[in-house]
Design a protein around this motif. Structure first.
Motif, PDB file in Angstrom:
ATOM      1  N   LEU A  57       0.828  -1.204   0.000  1.00  0.00           N
ATOM      2  CA  LEU A  57       0.000   0.000   0.000  1.00  0.00           C
ATOM      3  C   LEU A  57       0.864   1.257   0.000  1.00  0.00           C
ATOM      4  N   TYR A  58       1.895   1.255   0.824  1.00  0.00           N
ATOM      5  CA  TYR A  58       2.777   2.419   0.859  1.00  0.00           C
ATOM      6  C   TYR A  58       3.464   2.628  -0.489  1.00  0.00           C
ATOM      7  N   ASN A  59       3.983   1.564  -1.075  1.00  0.00           N
ATOM      8  CA  ASN A  59       4.697   1.704  -2.346  1.00  0.00           C
ATOM      9  C   ASN A  59       3.781   2.144  -3.479  1.00  0.00           C
ATOM     10  N   ARG A  60       2.523   1.723  -3.459  1.00  0.00           N
ATOM     11  CA  ARG A  60       1.603   2.078  -4.540  1.00  0.00           C
ATOM     12  C   ARG A  60       0.914   3.411  -4.330  1.00  0.00           C
ATOM     13  N   ALA A  61       0.539   3.721  -3.095  1.00  0.00           N
ATOM     14  CA  ALA A  61      -0.293   4.896  -2.865  1.00  0.00           C
ATOM     15  C   ALA A  61       0.444   6.063  -2.218  1.00  0.00           C
ATOM     16  N   PHE A  62       1.400   5.777  -1.364  1.00  0.00           N
ATOM     17  CA  PHE A  62       1.984   6.857  -0.571  1.00  0.00           C
ATOM     18  C   PHE A  62       3.424   7.192  -0.916  1.00  0.00           C
ATOM     19  N   ALA A  64       4.602   8.620  -3.466  1.00  0.00           N
ATOM     20  CA  ALA A  64       4.710   9.936  -4.100  1.00  0.00           C
ATOM     21  C   ALA A  64       4.404  11.079  -3.138  1.00  0.00           C
ATOM     22  N   VAL A  65       3.827  10.774  -1.979  1.00  0.00           N
ATOM     23  CA  VAL A  65       3.487  11.807  -0.998  1.00  0.00           C
ATOM     24  C   VAL A  65       4.754  12.204  -0.246  1.00  0.00           C
ATOM     25  N   PRO A  66       4.976  13.500  -0.068  1.00  0.00           N
ATOM     26  CA  PRO A  66       6.151  13.919   0.711  1.00  0.00           C
ATOM     27  C   PRO A  66       6.098  13.354   2.138  1.00  0.00           C
ATOM     28  N   LEU A  67       7.252  12.946   2.629  1.00  0.00           N
ATOM     29  CA  LEU A  67       7.324  12.287   3.931  1.00  0.00           C
ATOM     30  C   LEU A  67       6.758  13.166   5.048  1.00  0.00           C
ATOM     31  N   ARG A  68       7.019  14.429   4.999  1.00  0.00           N
ATOM     32  CA  ARG A  68       6.539  15.339   6.041  1.00  0.00           C
ATOM     33  C   ARG A  68       5.010  15.348   6.099  1.00  0.00           C
ATOM     34  N   ARG A  69       4.374  15.428   4.933  1.00  0.00           N
ATOM     35  CA  ARG A  69       2.909  15.433   4.883  1.00  0.00           C
ATOM     36  C   ARG A  69       2.336  14.076   5.318  1.00  0.00           C
ATOM     37  N   TYR A  70       3.000  13.009   4.912  1.00  0.00           N
ATOM     38  CA  TYR A  70       2.562  11.665   5.288  1.00  0.00           C
ATOM     39  C   TYR A  70       2.622  11.481   6.809  1.00  0.00           C
ATOM     40  N   LEU A  71       3.736  11.860   7.424  1.00  0.00           N
ATOM     41  CA  LEU A  71       3.879  11.719   8.874  1.00  0.00           C
ATOM     42  C   LEU A  71       2.873  12.591   9.625  1.00  0.00           C
ATOM     43  N   LEU A  72       2.604  13.787   9.110  1.00  0.00           N
ATOM     44  CA  LEU A  72       1.607  14.653   9.733  1.00  0.00           C
ATOM     45  C   LEU A  72       0.238  13.993   9.695  1.00  0.00           C
ATOM     46  N   ALA A  73      -0.142  13.445   8.546  1.00  0.00           N
ATOM     47  CA  ALA A  73      -1.446  12.799   8.410  1.00  0.00           C
ATOM     48  C   ALA A  73      -1.555  11.564   9.312  1.00  0.00           C
ATOM     49  N   VAL A  74      -0.485  10.778   9.396  1.00  0.00           N
ATOM     50  CA  VAL A  74      -0.512   9.581  10.247  1.00  0.00           C
ATOM     51  C   VAL A  74      -0.653   9.990  11.713  1.00  0.00           C
ATOM     52  N   ASN A  75       0.076  11.000  12.140  1.00  0.00           N
ATOM     53  CA  ASN A  75      -0.009  11.447  13.529  1.00  0.00           C
ATOM     54  C   ASN A  75      -1.378  12.044  13.850  1.00  0.00           C
ATOM     55  N   LEU A  76      -1.930  12.820  12.937  1.00  0.00           N
ATOM     56  CA  LEU A  76      -3.260  13.376  13.163  1.00  0.00           C
ATOM     57  C   LEU A  76      -4.308  12.271  13.209  1.00  0.00           C
ATOM     58  N   GLY A  77      -4.152  11.259  12.343  1.00  0.00           N
ATOM     59  CA  GLY A  77      -5.062  10.126  12.381  1.00  0.00           C
ATOM     60  C   GLY A  77      -4.967   9.346  13.684  1.00  0.00           C
ATOM     61  N   ALA A  78      -3.760   9.199  14.207  1.00  0.00           N
ATOM     62  CA  ALA A  78      -3.572   8.493  15.473  1.00  0.00           C
ATOM     63  C   ALA A  78      -4.180   9.266  16.628  1.00  0.00           C
ATOM     64  N   VAL A  79      -4.073  10.582  16.594  1.00  0.00           N
ATOM     65  CA  VAL A  79      -4.628  11.411  17.658  1.00  0.00           C
ATOM     66  C   VAL A  79      -6.153  11.395  17.587  1.00  0.00           C
ATOM     67  N   ALA A  80      -6.711  11.362  16.380  1.00  0.00           N
ATOM     68  CA  ALA A  80      -8.153  11.423  16.203  1.00  0.00           C
ATOM     69  C   ALA A  80      -8.842  10.131  16.646  1.00  0.00           C
ATOM     70  N   THR A  81      -8.126   9.032  16.665  1.00  0.00           N
ATOM     71  CA  THR A  81      -8.790   7.770  17.030  1.00  0.00           C
ATOM     72  C   THR A  81      -8.785   7.522  18.509  1.00  0.00           C
TER      73      THR A  81
END
Length: 81
Positions: A57-62, A64-81
């Motif tokens: 999933l990471y190799n196909r979908a993520f 191309a996403v910049p690492l900084r934006r990816y880590l921000l989204a993962v952390n926000l998702g972890a906080v939201a759950t």
């Protein structure tokens, strides 16, 4: 021969050669918690499959996403759950 590979090789060897608590944890889970060895094996299999799915999933979908934006989204998702 490539000398730049020696340090990572030493790290991996040291990491794999170091003792772990896996056998003690297996004893605790099977004898104290009464989980079957078959269940623990299946749980490990599911974990390995989930890791492979995450890699694909990471190799196909993520990738191309910049690492900084990816880590921000993962952390926000972890906080939201």
């Amino acid at each position: 021969r490539k000398p730049e590979i020696y340090l990572p090789m030493l790290f991996l060897f040291s990491w794999q050669a170091s003792p772990t608590s896996e056998s003690a944890m297996f004893y605790f889970l099977t004898n104290e918690i009464n989980l079957s060895p078959e269940f623990l094996g299946r749980a490990k299999l599911v974990s390995a499959i989930a890791s492979l799915v995450g890699i694909v999933l990471y190799n196909r979908a993520f990738a191309a996403v910049p690492l900084r934006r990816y880590l921000l989204a993962v952390n926000l998702g972890a906080v939201a759950t």
